[in-house]
Design an enzyme around this catalytic site. Structure first.
Site, PDB file in Angstrom:
ATOM      1  CE  LYS A  54      -3.907  -2.247   2.174  1.00 44.51           C
ATOM      2  NZ  LYS A  54      -4.459  -2.745   3.437  1.00 44.51           N
ATOM      3  CD  GLN A  98      -3.716  -4.444   6.502  1.00 44.90           C
ATOM      4  OE1 GLN A  98      -3.769  -3.430   5.826  1.00 44.90           O
ATOM      5  NE2 GLN A  98      -4.097  -5.612   6.032  1.00 44.90           N
ATOM      6  CG  ASP A 121     -10.331  -0.291   4.860  1.00 48.53           C
ATOM      7  OD1 ASP A 121     -10.076  -0.809   3.761  1.00 48.53           O
ATOM      8  OD2 ASP A 121      -9.607  -0.424   5.862  1.00 48.53           O
TER       9      ASP A 121
HETATM   10  N1  GUN Z   1      -6.956  -6.808   5.926  1.00 48.69           N
HETATM   11  C1  GUN Z   1      -7.163  -7.548   4.811  1.00 48.69           C
HETATM   12  N2  GUN Z   1      -7.829  -6.844   3.879  1.00 48.69           N
HETATM   13  C2  GUN Z   1      -8.040  -5.610   4.416  1.00 48.69           C
HETATM   14  C3  GUN Z   1      -8.658  -4.437   3.930  1.00 48.69           C
HETATM   15  O1  GUN Z   1      -9.183  -4.357   2.816  1.00 48.69           O
HETATM   16  N3  GUN Z   1      -8.672  -3.375   4.783  1.00 48.69           N
HETATM   17  C4  GUN Z   1      -8.119  -3.431   6.031  1.00 48.69           C
HETATM   18  N4  GUN Z   1      -8.190  -2.339   6.791  1.00 48.69           N
HETATM   19  N5  GUN Z   1      -7.538  -4.517   6.501  1.00 48.69           N
HETATM   20  C5  GUN Z   1      -7.492  -5.595   5.695  1.00 48.69           C
END
Ligand code: GUN
Length: 296
Positions: A54, A98, A121
């Protein structure tokens, strides 16, 4: 029939390039640089890989990336204080915590502390409610990526029968809402659905998001259907670790009209949509027109 392969990797590269063009123009015309803050608590290896990817993608499209790596023992009060600070920081337009968080932290409490307008998100309860009632919201990245690929492949989705297999808050439920928003006739199926194969065979659009390796087989696919495979499962086969989806690719591709592969299908779209959401959040925060085609 042999299905057309929907190339998510190429599509995601196109979305990232569009985001980068908008970011460059925004910086040029207004001096504003969109910024994304990512918070990682603990040392989960998979999460560390995601967060690294990311960060690299955020920099690549010209945005500011703010990484906060916290120890696994971080207390709730400290994490909430960090989020409060990010909510108040005008350089931060998107915040992502996350998941999964270590067990002693209450994920719902933490996620709902994020300013909904910075919740890239789309997990905050306000955004869930806005999406469910058809109002402007931040949309979860993976379903948004699936929707973009479906719109690109089909044009209009109105009237199509869509079956979403999986009822998670992150993919299944928002995916169903988005398809409903595009006037599909939507069924949500799951592991307890009676005669799942028969339900799946009704689908013009079949989205698999159950988290079970190769559960959806060719006999469950209507000839000519579009199959979107959200699953990413690591399995051992012939002494090797292999990445497979929730769809049994070979048998489904022999029947479907179009299909996303794993890897290289939905996966790359998730980060591309995270960047698109950060740009959207930045435009909204500054009262600027939102880029077209990058939101639901
Ligand atoms: N962990 C796995 N996929 C995601 C996601 O799309 N967003 C977040 N915040 N954590 C994750």
């Amino acid at each position: 029939m042999t299905a057309k392969v929907i190339d998510g990797k190429a599509f995601a590269a196109k979305v990232r390039a569009e985001v980068a063009t908008h970011v460059a123009r925004l910086k040029d015309e207004t001096g504003i640089q969109p910024g994304l803050a990512v918070v990682l608590v603990g040392e989960d290896p998979a999460s560390q890989v995601y967060v690294r990817n990311k960060h690299a993608s955020t920099i690549e499209v010209g945005m500011a990336s703010f990484e906060h790596r916290l120890s696994p023992e971080t207390g709730e009060a400290d994490l909430l204080a960090l989020i409060d600070g990010l909510n108040a920081d005008p350089k931060v337009h998107g915040i992502l915590v996350q998941l999964p968080l270590p067990g002693h932290l209450n994920s719902e409490l933490v996620i709902n502390r994020i300013d909904p307008s910075k919740d890239v998100d789309g997990f905050h309860i306000s955004n869930v409610g806005l999406l469910g009632t058809g109002q402007k919201s931040m949309v979860p990245c993976t379903p948004l990526g699936c929707l973009m690929m479906l719109r690109d492949h089909h044009g209009k989705l109105a009237g199509l029968n869509a079956v979403v297999v999986g009822r998670s808050n992150i993919v299944g439920k928002p995916m169903a809402q988005l398809l409903l928003g595009d006037s599909c006739t939507v069924t949500i199926a799951h592991s307890r659905t009676k005669d799942l194969a028969e339900v799946c065979r009704r689908a013009d659009i079949l989205v698999a998001a159950v988290g079970r390796p190769e559960m959806i087989t060719g006999d469950m696919v209507r000839p000519g259907a579009t199959v979107i495979d959200v699953g990413i499962n690591r399995i051992e086969r012939d002494g090797k670790t292999k990445l497979v989806g929730d769809v049994h690719y070979e048998s489904a591709a022999a029947v479907a009209g179009a299909i996303t592969p794993v890897p290289g299908g939905v996966g790359p779209m998730t980060i591309a949509c995270l960047l698109a959401n950060t740009l959207t959040a930045c435009c909204r925060a500054n009262g600027l027109a939102e880029p077209e085609g990058l939101t639901a």
